[in-house]
Scaffold this active site. Structure first.
Site, PDB file in Angstrom:
ATOM      1  N   GLY A  20      15.302  51.452  72.698  1.00 44.00           N
ATOM      2  CA  GLY A  20      15.284  50.509  71.578  1.00 44.00           C
ATOM      3  C   GLY A  20      15.003  49.081  72.026  1.00 44.00           C
ATOM      4  O   GLY A  20      14.653  48.221  71.222  1.00 44.00           O
ATOM      5  N   HIS A  21      15.175  48.794  73.318  1.00 45.06           N
ATOM      6  CA  HIS A  21      14.879  47.460  73.852  1.00 45.06           C
ATOM      7  C   HIS A  21      13.530  47.470  74.585  1.00 45.06           C
ATOM      8  O   HIS A  21      12.795  46.500  74.555  1.00 45.06           O
ATOM      9  CB  HIS A  21      15.991  47.012  74.815  1.00 45.06           C
ATOM     10  CG  HIS A  21      17.312  46.821  74.126  1.00 45.06           C
ATOM     11  ND1 HIS A  21      17.967  45.616  74.093  1.00 45.06           N
ATOM     12  CD2 HIS A  21      18.090  47.679  73.426  1.00 45.06           C
ATOM     13  CE1 HIS A  21      19.097  45.740  73.401  1.00 45.06           C
ATOM     14  NE2 HIS A  21      19.197  46.996  72.995  1.00 45.06           N
ATOM     15  N   ASP A 122      16.400  40.056  78.090  1.00 43.82           N
ATOM     16  CA  ASP A 122      17.234  40.676  77.060  1.00 43.82           C
ATOM     17  C   ASP A 122      18.591  39.978  76.937  1.00 43.82           C
ATOM     18  O   ASP A 122      19.125  39.448  77.919  1.00 43.82           O
ATOM     19  CB  ASP A 122      17.462  42.137  77.437  1.00 43.82           C
ATOM     20  CG  ASP A 122      17.900  42.954  76.252  1.00 43.82           C
ATOM     21  OD1 ASP A 122      17.042  43.659  75.685  1.00 43.82           O
ATOM     22  OD2 ASP A 122      19.091  42.876  75.877  1.00 43.82           O
ATOM     23  N   ALA A 349       9.836  62.048  68.706  1.00 42.39           N
ATOM     24  CA  ALA A 349       8.740  62.091  67.723  1.00 42.39           C
ATOM     25  C   ALA A 349       7.827  60.882  67.904  1.00 42.39           C
ATOM     26  O   ALA A 349       8.295  59.810  68.271  1.00 42.39           O
ATOM     27  CB  ALA A 349       9.321  62.055  66.318  1.00 42.39           C
ATOM     28  N   GLN A 351       6.990  58.328  66.263  1.00 43.06           N
ATOM     29  CA  GLN A 351       7.521  57.799  64.993  1.00 43.06           C
ATOM     30  C   GLN A 351       6.543  56.933  64.205  1.00 43.06           C
ATOM     31  O   GLN A 351       6.378  57.119  62.999  1.00 43.06           O
ATOM     32  CB  GLN A 351       8.815  57.024  65.272  1.00 43.06           C
ATOM     33  CG  GLN A 351       9.395  56.371  64.027  1.00 43.06           C
ATOM     34  CD  GLN A 351      10.865  56.086  64.138  1.00 43.06           C
ATOM     35  OE1 GLN A 351      11.642  56.959  64.438  1.00 43.06           O
ATOM     36  NE2 GLN A 351      11.250  54.858  63.891  1.00 43.06           N
ATOM     37  N   HIS A 366      18.771  55.296  60.789  1.00 40.03           N
ATOM     38  CA  HIS A 366      20.093  54.812  61.239  1.00 40.03           C
ATOM     39  C   HIS A 366      20.133  53.278  61.237  1.00 40.03           C
ATOM     40  O   HIS A 366      21.114  52.697  61.646  1.00 40.03           O
ATOM     41  CB  HIS A 366      20.395  55.362  62.629  1.00 40.03           C
ATOM     42  CG  HIS A 366      19.600  54.714  63.723  1.00 40.03           C
ATOM     43  ND1 HIS A 366      18.225  54.611  63.677  1.00 40.03           N
ATOM     44  CD2 HIS A 366      19.974  54.113  64.879  1.00 40.03           C
ATOM     45  CE1 HIS A 366      17.807  53.978  64.756  1.00 40.03           C
ATOM     46  NE2 HIS A 366      18.842  53.670  65.509  1.00 40.03           N
ATOM     47  N   TRP A 369      17.036  48.223  64.479  1.00 39.58           N
ATOM     48  CA  TRP A 369      16.083  47.252  63.950  1.00 39.58           C
ATOM     49  C   TRP A 369      14.626  47.678  64.126  1.00 39.58           C
ATOM     50  O   TRP A 369      13.786  47.467  63.258  1.00 39.58           O
ATOM     51  CB  TRP A 369      16.305  45.849  64.514  1.00 39.58           C
ATOM     52  CG  TRP A 369      15.343  44.878  63.890  1.00 39.58           C
ATOM     53  CD1 TRP A 369      14.398  44.134  64.526  1.00 39.58           C
ATOM     54  CD2 TRP A 369      15.212  44.581  62.479  1.00 39.58           C
ATOM     55  NE1 TRP A 369      13.689  43.391  63.612  1.00 39.58           N
ATOM     56  CE2 TRP A 369      14.171  43.646  62.344  1.00 39.58           C
ATOM     57  CE3 TRP A 369      15.879  45.027  61.335  1.00 39.58           C
ATOM     58  CZ2 TRP A 369      13.770  43.142  61.114  1.00 39.58           C
ATOM     59  CZ3 TRP A 369      15.477  44.529  60.099  1.00 39.58           C
ATOM     60  CH2 TRP A 369      14.439  43.593  60.001  1.00 39.58           C
ATOM     61  N   ASN A 370      14.313  48.306  65.257  1.00 35.56           N
ATOM     62  CA  ASN A 370      12.915  48.721  65.429  1.00 35.56           C
ATOM     63  C   ASN A 370      12.511  49.694  64.333  1.00 35.56           C
ATOM     64  O   ASN A 370      11.472  49.544  63.702  1.00 35.56           O
ATOM     65  CB  ASN A 370      12.705  49.366  66.801  1.00 35.56           C
ATOM     66  CG  ASN A 370      12.956  48.385  67.917  1.00 35.56           C
ATOM     67  OD1 ASN A 370      12.261  47.389  68.029  1.00 35.56           O
ATOM     68  ND2 ASN A 370      13.983  48.630  68.723  1.00 35.56           N
ATOM     69  N   GLU A 374       9.783  49.110  61.475  1.00 41.38           N
ATOM     70  CA  GLU A 374       8.628  50.025  61.443  1.00 41.38           C
ATOM     71  C   GLU A 374       8.502  50.640  60.049  1.00 41.38           C
ATOM     72  O   GLU A 374       7.407  50.797  59.524  1.00 41.38           O
ATOM     73  CB  GLU A 374       8.792  51.111  62.519  1.00 41.38           C
ATOM     74  CG  GLU A 374       8.600  50.570  63.936  1.00 41.38           C
ATOM     75  CD  GLU A 374       9.255  51.426  65.025  1.00 41.38           C
ATOM     76  OE1 GLU A 374       9.603  52.591  64.754  1.00 41.38           O
ATOM     77  OE2 GLU A 374       9.431  50.914  66.153  1.00 41.38           O
ATOM     78  N   GLN A 391      23.776  47.893  63.160  1.00 39.11           N
ATOM     79  CA  GLN A 391      23.067  48.634  62.116  1.00 39.11           C
ATOM     80  C   GLN A 391      23.651  48.440  60.713  1.00 39.11           C
ATOM     81  O   GLN A 391      22.927  48.525  59.723  1.00 39.11           O
ATOM     82  CB  GLN A 391      23.017  50.116  62.505  1.00 39.11           C
ATOM     83  CG  GLN A 391      22.198  50.326  63.777  1.00 39.11           C
ATOM     84  CD  GLN A 391      22.641  51.523  64.597  1.00 39.11           C
ATOM     85  OE1 GLN A 391      23.415  52.358  64.128  1.00 39.11           O
ATOM     86  NE2 GLN A 391      22.180  51.604  65.838  1.00 39.11           N
TER      87      GLN A 391
HETATM   88  N1  UDP Z   1      11.558  56.380  68.471  1.00 39.90           N
HETATM   89  C1  UDP Z   1      10.460  57.204  68.518  1.00 39.90           C
HETATM   90  N2  UDP Z   1      10.661  58.545  68.449  1.00 39.90           N
HETATM   91  C2  UDP Z   1      11.890  59.111  68.330  1.00 39.90           C
HETATM   92  C3  UDP Z   1      12.999  58.259  68.268  1.00 39.90           C
HETATM   93  C4  UDP Z   1      12.801  56.904  68.333  1.00 39.90           C
HETATM   94  O1  UDP Z   1       9.309  56.732  68.634  1.00 39.90           O
HETATM   95  O2  UDP Z   1      11.979  60.329  68.262  1.00 39.90           O
HETATM   96  C5  UDP Z   1      11.354  54.929  68.592  1.00 39.90           C
HETATM   97  C6  UDP Z   1      11.337  54.214  67.262  1.00 39.90           C
HETATM   98  O3  UDP Z   1      10.011  54.179  66.750  1.00 39.90           O
HETATM   99  C7  UDP Z   1      11.869  52.837  67.640  1.00 39.90           C
HETATM  100  C8  UDP Z   1      12.791  53.116  68.807  1.00 39.90           C
HETATM  101  O4  UDP Z   1      12.448  54.403  69.293  1.00 39.90           O
HETATM  102  O5  UDP Z   1      10.807  52.012  68.062  1.00 39.90           O
HETATM  103  C9  UDP Z   1      14.262  53.141  68.422  1.00 39.90           C
HETATM  104  O6  UDP Z   1      14.718  51.850  68.258  1.00 39.90           O
HETATM  105  P1  UDP Z   1      15.763  51.465  67.143  1.00 39.90           P
HETATM  106  O7  UDP Z   1      16.015  50.009  67.255  1.00 39.90           O
HETATM  107  O8  UDP Z   1      15.312  51.928  65.824  1.00 39.90           O
HETATM  108  O9  UDP Z   1      17.051  52.315  67.461  1.00 39.90           O
HETATM  109  P2  UDP Z   1      17.885  52.610  68.811  1.00 39.90           P
HETATM  110  O10 UDP Z   1      17.221  53.723  69.477  1.00 39.90           O
HETATM  111  O11 UDP Z   1      17.897  51.339  69.623  1.00 39.90           O
HETATM  112  O12 UDP Z   1      19.229  52.982  68.272  1.00 39.90           O
END
Ligand code: UDP
Length: 478
Positions: A20-21, A122, A349, A351, A366, A369-370, A374, A391
């Protein structure tokens, strides 16, 4: 893309080691590089491999990657454990956070050797401000969240409003935050309410202090999304900040979208073929980010809900095929009954590729933020299901401020696991974003935000302009 030469600027990007970072930093690296800025990503050897794959997919970018050793064993972690998602048990998270301090010495060696114009580090590396200052380098902070969350969390930290109520389900208004935003006590982490002193809370305190001493803050958001909070952050809370997002929009080609983060557990052609066979706006995409991990009971509840809701769906489950309890969470005959109607992706996935597909009409998220941004960029209404981190704040932004989402009813902040949510609540929330007049109103609001997101990163857009301001300001330091 960039109109002027920025090659006198050299930026070090130093992300925390969690997807996520790392993912937005990888996007940021492409964004800077596409404007002609010299970019070096500093990370550990295992993560460096991933970065080189993601930054070289599609159009190749001129991005350097420097690996620094992370002595995980010395810190009490398993050998080779260099990412939050490779922890064998969640209890090791605090050890992991603490261990990242060991990166200070090797980072300083690199800063000394290359003397970059700026270090974007970060928030979880509070010592980075001091490390950069030793070499006269301005340090920028990257939190990876919204202006709204940055403001809300700061007001909660400063005024401790959770102390004004006693019951866990009692609500309080976040003081001084525009918009009369309410939270319940249970949505605040226990360590905060109970004033716990441990490695993590110590780190968070230091992060706050170092942020105030840093040069400024880079935010992955766009002005039109949250103008009240972007202004409040700068003028009310007095932070120097630049908005440069949504950074995920720099991924234009399929290959780039597929390579974001980990290697996808589904072939992209298969995934696109499945989506192509569906009607526009008919599919619900369900994913809880890169670290949250629900137990089998919760997964079963989701499965039953998806079947009952009757919508086509893609559901990302972070339990591997080979896990001992592989079948426990699936209702009897579920996959057979859902054949053609639902696609389960076990693992990772692609995503952004999925969210951007016209057949996808809603996102159960959930509220990381990413993912939230998105979803917004793809113009999608959302079911919000916050688990932990910041969140619950992002949920408020989506449901109360932007009015493009419906809460599933998660009430309790529980790290990585989340509150338990029943089938009926999931079915109701999914129907609310997919069917009926109100759903249409939400969808058109979401679509409009998606358009604004795209405009913000185009030449002349708000994020494009703020990005250039940031570079110009850094140039005066080079
Ligand atoms: N992501 C993805 N495929 C997955 C799960 C997550 O591409 O199966 C990517 C999603 O697009 C996002 C990041 O992982 O860019 C997750 O960041 P987010 O801030 O939403 O949540 P965190 O994983 O930090 O809880």
């Amino acid at each position: 893309m960039g109109s002027e030469s920025h090659d006198s600027v050299h930026i070090f990007l130093f992300p925390f080691m969690a997807h996520g970072h790392m993912i937005p930093v990888s996007d940021m690296a492409k964004l800077f590089a596409s404007h002609g800025v010299k970019i070096t990503i500093v990370t550990t050897p295992q993560n460096a491999i991933r970065f080189s794959q993601t930054t070289q997919s599609g159009k190749p970018y001129d991005i350097q990657i420097k690996a620094i050793e992370f002595p995980s064993e010395e810190a009490g972690l398993p050998k080779g454990c260099e990412n939050l998602d490779s922890l064998p048990k969640p209890e090791l998270a605090n050890t992991f956070f603490k261990a990242t301090r060991l990166l200070q010495a090797p980072l300083e060696e690199l800063l000394n050797e290359f003397k970059p114009t700026s270090l974007v580090a970060d928030m979880f590396f509070p010592w980075a401000t001091e490390a950069a200052a030793k070499f006269g380098i301005p340090r920028l902070v990257f939190h990876g969240t919204s202006f709204f969350s940055l403001c809300a969390s700061e007001c909660v930290r400063l005024y401790e409003p959770y102390n004004t109520v006693s019951g866990e389900t009692d609500t309080f208004v976040i003081p001084n935050l525009p918009g009369e935003i309410e939270l319940t006590r249970s949505q605040v982490p226990d360590f905060m309410k109970n004033n716990v002193l441990n490695d993590l809370t110590q780190l968070l305190k230091e992060a706050k202090a170092s942020e105030l001493k840093s040069y400024g803050i880079v935010v992955n958001s766009f002005y039109e999304l949250e103008p009240v909070y972007a202004d409040y952050y700068r003028n009310g809370l007095g932070r120097k900040a630049w908005h440069i997002g949504p950074v995920s929009l720099c991924n234009r080609e399929t290959e780039e979208k597929v390579q974001r983060g980990l290697e996808a557990s589904i072939d992209e052609h298969e995934c696109l073929k499945w989506l192509d066979s569906k009607k526009p706006d008919s599919v619900v995409y369900v994913c809880f980010g890169s670290v949250a991990k629900f137990n089998s009971t919760q997964l079963k509840e989701i499965a039953m809900a998806l079947e009952a809701a009757g919508q086509d769906f893609i559901w990302v489950v972070r339990k591997g095929k080979d896990e001992v309890d592989q079948d426990e969470w699936l209702p009897e005959g579920f996959e057979e009954r859902m054949e053609g109607k639902g696609l389960i992706i076990r693992g990772w996935a692609p995503q952004v590729l999925i969210l951007d597909h016209p057949s996808v009409g809603g996102f159960v998220t959930h509220c990381g933020w990413n993912s939230t941004l998105e979803g917004i960029s793809a113009g999608l209404p959302m079911v919000t299901w916050p688990v932990s981190a910041e969140q619950f704040y992002n949920e408020k932004l989506v449901t109360q401020v932007l009015k493009i989402g419906v809460g599933v009813g998660a009430q309790k902040w529980i790290r990585l696991i989340g509150d338990s949510v029943k089938k009926e609540a999931i079915v109701k929330a999914v129907s609310q974003i997919m069917v009926g007049e109100e759903a249409e109103v939400r969808r058109s609001r979401a679509r409009e935000l998606g358009k604004q997101a795209r405009r913000a990163v185009e030449e002349g857009g708000s994020s494009y302009e703020d990005f250039n301001k940031l570079i110009e300001e850094l140039k005066s330091h080079s």
